[in-house]
Design an enzyme around this catalytic site. Sequence first.
Site, mmCIF file in Angstrom:
data_model
loop_
_atom_site.group_PDB
_atom_site.id
_atom_site.type_symbol
_atom_site.label_atom_id
_atom_site.label_comp_id
_atom_site.label_asym_id
_atom_site.label_seq_id
_atom_site.Cartn_x
_atom_site.Cartn_y
_atom_site.Cartn_z
ATOM 1 N N SER A 105 0.835 -1.204 0.000
ATOM 2 C CA SER A 105 0.000 0.000 0.000
ATOM 3 C C SER A 105 0.873 1.258 0.000
ATOM 4 C CB SER A 105 -0.965 -0.051 1.195
ATOM 5 O OG SER A 105 -2.006 0.882 1.053
ATOM 6 N N ASP A 212 -9.856 -4.524 -5.187
ATOM 7 C CA ASP A 212 -9.296 -3.555 -4.239
ATOM 8 C C ASP A 212 -10.013 -2.213 -4.408
ATOM 9 O OD1 ASP A 212 -7.761 -1.821 -2.691
ATOM 10 O OD2 ASP A 212 -5.855 -2.701 -3.323
ATOM 11 N N HIS A 242 -7.968 -5.391 -0.630
ATOM 12 C CA HIS A 242 -6.734 -4.603 -0.572
ATOM 13 C C HIS A 242 -5.547 -5.354 0.023
ATOM 14 C CE1 HIS A 242 -4.069 -1.252 -0.446
ATOM 15 N NE2 HIS A 242 -4.067 -1.153 0.870
#
Length: 265
Positions: A105, A212, A242
Site C-alpha cells: 500500500s 481492491d 486490498h
Amino acid sequence: MTTEWEFDGSTGKITARTWPVEAPRYLAVLVHGYGEHIGRYEYVAATLNRHGATVYGLDHMGHGKSEGERVLIDDYEAVVADVHHVVQRARADRPGLPLVLIGHSMGGMIAARYAQHHGAELAALVLSGPVIGSWEQVTSMLEMPEIPFVPINVATLSRDPEIGRIYAEDPLVWHGPFKRELIAALDRCLKAINAGPKLGSLPTLWVHGAADELVPLEPSRAGVETIRGENFTERVYGEARHEVFNETNKDEVLGDVTAFIDRVL
C-alpha cells in the site's frame, strides 16, 4: 525469537523489529502501509522465515510504536531514509546476503521510491497493492478547505471478516482522519516517482487484488507501468481486496512471492 529495537530516525525514535532465522539464505525488509504498523505482518514474516529469510521491518514515523505525531509525515524522503537505516542494519547483521524489499500500500510507494534511490543494492522488489501512479480519492482532499473524516470500511481490507475485526480493535492502528501534511507529502512523492527513473534490471513483482477498493487496480497499474523495468512480473487476484497478504488466499499470494524470490536467487 523476534526482537524489537530502536534507532534515531529522521524525526525521532523509530521502533523496528527483526524476525531472525539461524542460517538465512536472504534478507527481507517489510514496509507497512498508511495508519498501520509492522506488528500486523507476523504471518508474512513467519512465511518468509520458513522460506529461509531473516526478516526486518519498522514502524514509520508517527505510526505504531515509533515517535512522532500520529500519521504526520511531511516528507517521504525522510521515511525512505529510515527504511535505508533498517536495510543497512540488516546488511551489517548478515553481510553478503541478497536483500528483498517488500512494500504494501503506502509502503509500496515508499519501497518504489527507495528502489529509485537504492535499487542497485536490492536483489528484488515486491509491491503489494501499492499506492503508485495516482491516488485521487485521497489527494483530491487537498482541494477541500477541511480534510473530511472518512472512516475506513474494514470490509475493504479482506474477504476474511476476522481481519477487519482485529484491525478495528487494534490500538496501534490509526483510526482518525488523514492529516493535510501527509496527503500533500504523498502527492509530492507520487509525482517524484512518476518522474523516474525507471527500475531498470531490478527484478520486480507486483501483486494486487482485482476487487481492491482502497487502492484501485488501474491507477496503480498505470503507476507501475511508468517505472517498471525489463524484469517484471505481475499477479492480479480475482475477488481479492486490498490486503492480499491477509486475504483468504494469502497462502497462494505468499507462495507466488516466495516462488518469485526463488527465481531471482
